[in-house]
Structures are given as structure tokens and as C-alpha cells.
Design a protein around this motif. Structure first.
Motif, PDB file in Angstrom:
ATOM      1  N   ASP A   1       0.848  -1.184   0.000  1.00  0.00           N
ATOM      2  CA  ASP A   1       0.000   0.000   0.000  1.00  0.00           C
ATOM      3  C   ASP A   1       0.885   1.235   0.000  1.00  0.00           C
ATOM      4  O   ASP A   1       1.901   1.274   0.676  1.00  0.00           O
ATOM      5  CB  ASP A   1      -0.888  -0.011   1.249  1.00  0.00           C
ATOM      6  N   PHE A   2       0.477   2.265  -0.763  1.00  0.00           N
ATOM      7  CA  PHE A   2       1.406   3.387  -0.916  1.00  0.00           C
ATOM      8  C   PHE A   2       1.513   4.199   0.364  1.00  0.00           C
ATOM      9  O   PHE A   2       2.532   4.823   0.631  1.00  0.00           O
ATOM     10  CB  PHE A   2       1.016   4.218  -2.153  1.00  0.00           C
ATOM     11  N   ARG A   3       0.500   4.161   1.228  1.00  0.00           N
ATOM     12  CA  ARG A   3       0.600   4.903   2.479  1.00  0.00           C
ATOM     13  C   ARG A   3       1.023   3.999   3.646  1.00  0.00           C
ATOM     14  O   ARG A   3       1.778   4.412   4.510  1.00  0.00           O
ATOM     15  CB  ARG A   3      -0.728   5.582   2.798  1.00  0.00           C
ATOM     16  N   GLN A   4       0.500   2.754   3.703  1.00  0.00           N
ATOM     17  CA  GLN A   4       0.764   1.899   4.871  1.00  0.00           C
ATOM     18  C   GLN A   4       1.940   0.957   4.677  1.00  0.00           C
ATOM     19  O   GLN A   4       2.347   0.275   5.615  1.00  0.00           O
ATOM     20  CB  GLN A   4      -0.477   1.067   5.202  1.00  0.00           C
ATOM     21  N   GLY A   5       2.468   0.875   3.450  1.00  0.00           N
ATOM     22  CA  GLY A   5       3.575  -0.045   3.204  1.00  0.00           C
ATOM     23  C   GLY A   5       3.099  -1.478   3.259  1.00  0.00           C
ATOM     24  O   GLY A   5       2.026  -1.797   2.748  1.00  0.00           O
TER      25      GLY A   5
ATOM     26  N   TYR B   1      -0.237  -3.378   5.550  1.00  0.00           N
ATOM     27  CA  TYR B   1      -1.608  -3.544   5.075  1.00  0.00           C
ATOM     28  C   TYR B   1      -1.903  -4.995   4.686  1.00  0.00           C
ATOM     29  O   TYR B   1      -3.065  -5.367   4.551  1.00  0.00           O
ATOM     30  CB  TYR B   1      -1.879  -2.616   3.878  1.00  0.00           C
TER      31      TYR B   1
ATOM     32  N   THR C   1      -0.135   1.233  12.361  1.00  0.00           N
ATOM     33  CA  THR C   1      -0.914   2.164  11.545  1.00  0.00           C
ATOM     34  C   THR C   1      -1.461   3.331  12.368  1.00  0.00           C
ATOM     35  O   THR C   1      -1.348   4.489  11.976  1.00  0.00           O
ATOM     36  CB  THR C   1      -2.092   1.422  10.872  1.00  0.00           C
ATOM     37  N   TRP C   2      -2.065   2.998  13.528  1.00  0.00           N
ATOM     38  CA  TRP C   2      -2.654   4.043  14.366  1.00  0.00           C
ATOM     39  C   TRP C   2      -1.757   4.388  15.560  1.00  0.00           C
ATOM     40  O   TRP C   2      -2.033   5.334  16.294  1.00  0.00           O
ATOM     41  CB  TRP C   2      -4.009   3.598  14.929  1.00  0.00           C
TER      42      TRP C   2
ATOM     43  N   GLN D   1     -11.403   2.645   9.317  1.00  0.00           N
ATOM     44  CA  GLN D   1     -11.790   3.180   8.008  1.00  0.00           C
ATOM     45  C   GLN D   1     -13.086   2.543   7.514  1.00  0.00           C
ATOM     46  O   GLN D   1     -13.425   1.422   7.901  1.00  0.00           O
ATOM     47  CB  GLN D   1     -10.681   2.906   7.012  1.00  0.00           C
TER      48      GLN D   1
END
Lengths: 245, 65
Positions: A47-51, A54, A118-119, A185
Motif C-alpha cells: 500500500d502506498f501509504r501503509q507499506g 496492510y 498504523t494508528w 476506516q
């Protein structure tokens, strides 16, 4: 169709039928799980944001989806057993409860592990997470309630009522991400319109969802068969079946 | 295949621990969940077989006495 439903209520017929199904479903389920996990872990792009974190989605989402669907199966079987007093429905309800509990626990645990990178936290009292925790307690409640009663007919009735009352929770879980918008999400896959997920990530996810549905069906059938063998240990059909093998 | 080497698969850019832990904590319960009812059914089946053997041997004992 009606004769099929009628036959499902007959233990000897169900035992023979489920035996054939299990024989095929066991290798199919294990194959789907391994292929889906390998695809999600090794082939799908990050994933481009989470690497790479995900990649937990390939077990987290299927476990959660099937845990919710499994609750409907359990509650429906509970309703059938309450209304028509069909023994088979009661066996189905009790076979589904531990499987649903394990899947819900898996969804919660993998969610917590995913939440950490992530969070930045393992746990938050987010609406989606809290309602999933209630789902876990409902599943465990059905298992525990049955064990608590000496009279098993009364136990089955109490479990059926509990599982029916608990269905209130299911739409709350579905809608929780829209009603209380917090950390969790909203759904990425939609039946109508464009999914918010690229097809290179979507296909392995759909494969894993299919694998988890197979897993649910398989484990429920296995639980039912183990229960049937014990319940009918003195029945003629089973005695003959044992003698033949 | 997205990764270049086995160690990259293991490490996953620092997320390896979380990813592999969650897969382990999924597949272990799943394996147990599949194995337990299979074992339980086999045990019940063997109990019935033993019970039948006992029932069959009883009249034979009565004759010999």
C-alpha cells in the motif's frame, strides 16, 4: 428443493451427504487459504501509504466478514429450531457458535496488530471495534449458555433466543464506520459502484473471503458430524455404518 | 512476486513482525479449529466400535460358562 430441505433434517441422510461435501471441501479450503495467503503476502503490491503492514487485510477483512455472516447462519438456525423444533437446526446453531467466536477473535487480534503500526495503538474504543467485541461475547455467550443448563432442550431454546436478540448488533457493526466516524476506516469494497481498492489488491482479498467462507462451512460441518456421531451412537443407521467400515 | 529476497519477505520494511504475527495467530487457531472436531469424531467412532465389540463378545462368554 423442498425434498432437499426435508432430507437435511434427517441425520442419516445429512451424515452421508456432509461426508461427501467434507471430503471435497477440506482440500479446497486449505488450497484456497494457502494460495490466497501467498498471493496477499508475496505477490500483491504494498500500500502506498501503509507499506507492507496492510497485508494483514487479507486475513483481517475475510475473518470479520465471515464472522458477521456466520452470525446470521447461527441466528437463522436458532430461529428454525425455535419455531419448528428441528433437532438438526439446533445442532447447526451450536456448531456455528465456536467457529464464529474464533473468527471474531481472529478479526479483533489481527486488527489490534494492524492498529499498532498504523494508528500507533493496539486498542481504541472505536465503535467498530467495540461492536465486534460485543459480537465475540455473543458467540461465547451462546457456547457458555448451552453448557450452563442441565436440561439440553431448555439450553438449546435459551441459546436460540440469545442468538436472535443478538442479531440487533450485526447492522450496528456494518454501519458503525459511517455513523461514528473515528479511527476505523469505512468499507473499501462496495457491491454497487467503484471499490476504493486496486484490482491487484482486490483479487487476492476476494479469494481470501471465498476461502474463509469455505472454512466456515467446513468447520461447521465437521462440528455437526462429530456431534451427530455422539448423539446417535445407539441409532441403528450409525451402528450399521460403523460395522461396514 | 513483489519482494527481491527471502530476507525482504521476512523483514517487510520493518512491518514483518506485525504481518507474520497476525498470520501466525490466524492460521494456528484455524488449524486447531479444523483438527479438534476431526479428532472428536474419531474418538466417538472408536467408542462405538469398542462398544459393538463388547456387545458381540458378551453372548459368547455366556455360552462358554
Amino acid at each position: 428443493m423442498w425434498t432437499f430441505i426435508h432430507k437435511m433434517g434427517s441425520p442419516p441422510w445429512f451424515f452421508r451427504f456432509s461426508g461427501v461435501v467434507v471430503q471435497w471441501l477440506l482440500p479446497i479450503t486449505i488450497g484456497l487459504l494457502l494460495v490466497g495467503a501467498a498471493w496477499g503476502l508475496l505477490v500483491a503490491p504494498p500500500d502506498f501509504r501503509q507499506g507492507n503492514s496492510y497485508r494483514i487485510i487479507y486475513i483481517h477483512v475475510p475473518a470479520a466478514v465471515v464472522a458477521l455472516a456466520g452470525y446470521y447462519v447461527m441466528a437463522f438456525a436458532g430461529a428454525v429450531s425455535l419455531i419448528w423444533r428441528i433437532k438438526m437446526a439446533d445442532v447447526t446453531m451450536r456448531a456455528a457458535a465456536p467457529v464464529g467466536a474464533v473468527l471474531t477473535a481472529v478479526a479483533l487480534i489481527t486488527g489490534a496488530i494492524w492498529g499498532k503500526p498504523t494508528w500507533g495503538t493496539w486498542w481504541v474504543w472505536d465503535a467498530r471495534i467495540t461492536s465486534m467485541l460485543i459480537l465475540l461475547f455473543l458467540y461465547l455467550g451462546v457456547v457458555a449458555l448451552f453448557e450452563a443448563y442441565e436440561n439440553k432442550t431448555a439450553a438449546a431454546r435459551a441459546c436460540a433466543v440469545l442468538s436472535l436478540v443478538g442479531t440487533v448488533n450485526i447492522p450496528i457493526i456494518y454501519k458503525s464506520v459511517d455513523w461514528w466516524y473515528s479511527l476505523h476506516q469505512p468499507a473499501s469494497i462496495k457491491f454497487t459502484g467503484e471499490s476504493a481498492i486496486d484490482s491487484s489488491m482486490l483479487y487476492p482479498l476476494l479469494l481470501m473471503i471465498a476461502a474463509f467462507y469455505c472454512l466456515f462451512a467446513l468447520t461447521v460441518l465437521l462440528n455437526m458430524r462429530a456431534e451427530l456421531v455422539w448423539n446417535h451412537r445407539e441409532a441403528n443407521w450409525l451402528q450399521q455404518l460403523v460395522r461396514k467400515v | 512476486m513483489y519482494f527481491d529476497s527471502l530476507s525482504a519477505v521476512w523483514h517487510m520494511d520493518g512491518h514483518g513482525f506485525y504481518v507474520w504475527l497476525s498470520y501466525a495467530l490466524t492460521f494456528l487457531p484455524v488449524a486447531i479449529m479444523l483438527w479438534l472436531p476431526i479428532r472428536r469424531q474419531r474418538q466417538h467412532w472408536q467408542w462405538i466400535v469398542a462398544e459393538q465389540r463388547r456387545a458381540n463378545s458378551r453372548p459368547a462368554d455366556a455360552q462358554s460358562e
